[in-house]
Write a protein that holds these residues in place. Structure first.
Motif, mmCIF file in Angstrom:
data_model
loop_
_atom_site.group_PDB
_atom_site.id
_atom_site.type_symbol
_atom_site.label_atom_id
_atom_site.label_comp_id
_atom_site.label_asym_id
_atom_site.label_seq_id
_atom_site.Cartn_x
_atom_site.Cartn_y
_atom_site.Cartn_z
ATOM 1 N N LEU A 8 -57.208 30.618 10.562
ATOM 2 C CA LEU A 8 -58.432 30.846 9.795
ATOM 3 C C LEU A 8 -58.643 29.744 8.767
ATOM 4 O O LEU A 8 -59.766 29.253 8.582
ATOM 5 N N PHE A 9 -57.556 29.329 8.135
ATOM 6 C CA PHE A 9 -57.650 28.280 7.115
ATOM 7 C C PHE A 9 -58.140 26.969 7.725
ATOM 8 O O PHE A 9 -59.000 26.281 7.154
ATOM 9 N N LYS A 10 -57.634 26.620 8.908
ATOM 10 C CA LYS A 10 -58.073 25.398 9.576
ATOM 11 C C LYS A 10 -59.564 25.465 9.913
ATOM 12 O O LYS A 10 -60.289 24.469 9.818
ATOM 13 N N ARG A 11 -60.013 26.649 10.291
ATOM 14 C CA ARG A 11 -61.427 26.804 10.634
ATOM 15 C C ARG A 11 -62.308 26.600 9.402
ATOM 16 O O ARG A 11 -63.384 25.993 9.483
ATOM 17 N N ILE A 12 -61.858 27.105 8.265
ATOM 18 C CA ILE A 12 -62.612 26.915 7.017
ATOM 19 C C ILE A 12 -62.678 25.436 6.660
ATOM 20 O O ILE A 12 -63.721 24.926 6.248
ATOM 21 N N LEU A 13 -61.547 24.737 6.833
ATOM 22 C CA LEU A 13 -61.501 23.316 6.496
ATOM 23 C C LEU A 13 -62.437 22.479 7.370
ATOM 24 O O LEU A 13 -62.816 21.369 6.981
ATOM 25 N N GLU A 14 -62.805 22.997 8.544
ATOM 26 C CA GLU A 14 -63.747 22.281 9.406
ATOM 27 C C GLU A 14 -65.067 22.006 8.676
ATOM 28 O O GLU A 14 -65.745 21.016 8.940
ATOM 29 N N MET A 310 -60.573 33.951 1.909
ATOM 30 C CA MET A 310 -60.249 33.898 3.336
ATOM 31 C C MET A 310 -60.555 35.225 4.025
ATOM 32 O O MET A 310 -61.011 35.249 5.180
ATOM 33 N N ILE A 311 -60.320 36.324 3.331
ATOM 34 C CA ILE A 311 -60.685 37.624 3.889
ATOM 35 C C ILE A 311 -62.199 37.697 4.069
ATOM 36 O O ILE A 311 -62.697 38.156 5.105
ATOM 37 N N ALA A 312 -62.921 37.223 3.049
ATOM 38 C CA ALA A 312 -64.389 37.180 3.138
ATOM 39 C C ALA A 312 -64.828 36.264 4.282
ATOM 40 O O ALA A 312 -65.749 36.591 5.043
ATOM 41 N N ALA A 313 -64.161 35.102 4.417
ATOM 42 C CA ALA A 313 -64.502 34.160 5.484
ATOM 43 C C ALA A 313 -64.271 34.792 6.857
ATOM 44 O O ALA A 313 -65.078 34.622 7.779
ATOM 45 N N ASN A 314 -63.183 35.535 6.980
ATOM 46 C CA ASN A 314 -62.872 36.193 8.243
ATOM 47 C C ASN A 314 -63.969 37.178 8.620
ATOM 48 O O ASN A 314 -64.379 37.275 9.789
ATOM 49 N N ARG A 315 -64.498 37.887 7.625
ATOM 50 C CA ARG A 315 -65.557 38.853 7.876
ATOM 51 C C ARG A 315 -66.870 38.155 8.224
ATOM 52 O O ARG A 315 -67.633 38.632 9.072
ATOM 53 N N VAL A 316 -67.137 37.030 7.569
ATOM 54 C CA VAL A 316 -68.338 36.246 7.898
ATOM 55 C C VAL A 316 -68.213 35.667 9.307
ATOM 56 O O VAL A 316 -69.172 35.694 10.091
#
Length: 590
Positions: A8-14, A310-316
């Motif tokens: 998930l963290f790698k996806r956010i860094l994209e 990250m929890i919020a990002a996962n839900r988005v």
């Protein structure tokens, strides 16, 4: 549950890729900040050992100036680090929010049939704001703190390895406590976000339906429900507070004990004239402990921010990953339709095991006005949903001008089909903007001209501010008939090839009924029209009437032909409505 989701963290860094320069500059400022922060205590040690204790005046002022410059540079680095980290976070959430909104507008209507509006609002607003904190309060703060710790540890080892060993011995205890804290906090934050979404959904629905709540005197019941939801929200946050209340005192105790041990053993070494330890070391280590353990203690806090983001990002991302959108495989731009429509053996159901339409065959000629009637649930509105491709059919084919509608792009298809619904939706905006839907290519003069042709101009001019009158949320400042006229005008200005009126005249007031009827005549003139209605009096003049029953076409023909069928479905519907109407008239005028 894992404390940290690497994937998930790698996806956010994209999302940082378009801002690589800014991302790298934040890292550079973090490095400079760690160097300046570690340099101050070292300079203090030199001032004490080399100038204060020997009482050397020469050089003392210069060293003091150097220390002041170092402090200024540290403050400057702190400013640029925090500023650019926050700007980067806002840039990223701007991109994600735009992507999310575009994704939401492409979903099938069936997605919104099952997903609470409050939940989607939470995803689009508060959850995305939490993602910004990954960069402004989480990731870069953690990087900065870790860099500070590494640089400070290096300075401490260089200055006095004996005292540094005391610090190193305390680190595993704090790291272990931090690790446990991270895992617990992730569970706590997940529960908090769930409860926030539940509360948003509940409040949004009750505020939107406040009239129903009050009409049926449900205030006390809804109040009790809200108290339960609010209590669950409180419990989720109390768990969060509980973990914080345990961890931070433990971190403070470990830091205080480490400082006490350094002062105690350091003082002994100074008194014994240890060649490695000087008085300046104690002063410097006193500052280093504060700088070193504060980041270690705050890393957990920053990690909380990051976890929440990250929890919020996962839900988005769950929404972004949803495949509930209409497959727009069409590559052809729809030409100006003549208006011939065909449904060939069309079968469809909102649920896989429940068919609403069963092998429907329906033909509409160019310029023809057909009416679709039937009992509630017969499948009338489903037909227009399929024609607009709000849903995809299970089998069969739908064509316009003998071309399958799936061959057309969604935009070009829907731009030529105007729909006027029974429940008119107006935005909290001006009448002009609700008519044009902010289409800048439609001028004020065109709107006024169309309003006069439809018969809505006089009523609009009677309102305060006329076309600039704000109708408020859902058009609550207008009557149902007035809203209907705005919807007719909106459809008329779009100059559609195909017009659909879905129960569009079923909720009008008596004062505006004549205006609505005239608007209907103007709107349907010289274009293919489909009229769906419960009130059969409104479809008498249709070129063809199609009667649906339980998803099947049971009768077709004009009004007169259908009335001649003694046991016909349409005749029974018409007689039932006509008799009821006569009885109502007798009650009003005995």
């Amino acid at each position: 549950m894992k404390a940290f989701d690497t994937r998930l963290f790698k996806r956010i860094l994209e999302y940082t890729k378009p801002y690589k320069w800014r991302y790298n500059s934040v890292i550079a400022w973090a490095i400079l900040l760690s160097i300046f922060a570690a340099l101050r205590p070292y300079l203090l040690k030199d001032i004490i050992d080399d100038y204060v204790i020997p009482k050397k005046v020469n050089g003392f002022i210069i060293m003091t100036i150097i220390m002041g410059i170092t402090l200024f540079l540290e403050v400057l680095a702190q400013f640029y680090f925090v500023y650019w980290a926050n700007v980067l976070g806002q840039d990223i959430v701007k991109d994600i929010r735009i992507k999310l909104f575009k994704h939401l507008t492409s979903f099938k209507i069936s997605y919104y049939d099952h997903e609470p509006v409050g939940k989607l609002i939470t995803r689009s607003v508060s959850d995305i704001e939490a993602i910004a904190r990954i960069f402004s309060q989480g990731l870069f703060m953690i990087i900065s703190d870790l860099l500070k710790m590494v640089v400070i540890l290096g300075f401490m080892l260089y200055m006095n390895w004996k005292l540094t060993m005391i610090v190193v011995a305390a680190m595993p205890i704090l790291i272990y406590a931090t690790r446990i804290f991270q895992v617990k906090m992730k569970d706590a934050f997940e529960e908090v976000r769930n409860q926030v979404a539940n509360m948003n959904t509940f409040v949004q629905e009750r505020v939107s339906g406040m009239k129903i709540v009050q009409l049926f005197t449900r205030e006390e019941t809804e109040y009790k429900k809200f108290k339960e939801i609010n209590n669950l929200h409180r419990k989720a946050w109390v768990k969060n507070v509980w973990y914080n209340s345990i961890f931070f005192p433990i971190a403070d105790i470990i830091s205080a004990l480490t400082l006490s041990l350094i002062i105690y053993f350091g003082s002994i070494l100074v008194l014994k004239r240890d060649p490695v330890t000087e008085l300046g070391d104690l002063m410097a280590f006193n500052m280093y402990i504060a700088i070193f353990f504060t980041p270690l203690r705050q890393i957990a806090d920053k990690f909380n921010e990051m976890q929440m983001g990250m929890i919020a990002a996962n839900r988005v991302f769950e929404v972004l990953d949803s495949e509930k959108h209409i497959e727009s495989n069409g590559t052809q731009m729809a030409p100006k339709f003549e208006g011939k429509i065909n449904f060939e053996n069309v079968t469809f159901g909102y649920k896989p095991d429940e068919e609403v339409l069963k092998s429907i065959n329906l033909s509409v000629h160019k310029g023809e006005t057909i009416a679709i009637v039937g009992a509630t649930g017969a499948g009338k509105s489903t037909i227009i949903n399929l024609l607009n491709r709000f849903y995809d059919i299970k089998s069969g084919a739908i064509s316009i001008d003998d071309k399958n509608i799936q061959n057309f792009t969604l935009d070009s298809l829907r731009k030529q089909i105007a729909v006027v619904l029974q429940d008119v939706f107006l935005f909290a905006d001006t009448i002009h903007n609700n008519i044009t839907l902010n289409n800048e290519s439609i001028s004020r003069e065109e709107v006024i001209k169309a309003a006069k042709e439809i018969g809505a101009h006089d009523f609009i001019m009677s309102l305060p501010e006329n076309y600039d009158y704000n109708v408020k949320e859902r058009g609550n400042m207008l009557s149902s008939g007035q809203r209907q006229l705005i919807a007719f005008l909106r459809a008329y200005l779009s100059n559609p090839s195909i017009l659909i009126l879905d129960e569009a005249t079923s909720s009008i007031d008596a004062y505006l009924e004549e205006m609505i009827q005239k608007a209907t005549v103007t709107l349907t003139k010289n274009r293919t029209s489909i009229v769906i209605a419960h009130r059969l009096a409104t479809v008498i003049n249709a070129d063809k009437i199609v009667v649906l029953d339980k998803g099947i076409v049971v009768e077709e023909g004009n009004h007169q032909n259908l009335l001649q069928k003694e046991e016909g479905y349409y005749r029974k519907l018409y007689e039932a409505q006509f008799i009821n109407h006569e009885e109502e008239e007798e009650e009003i005028n005995p």
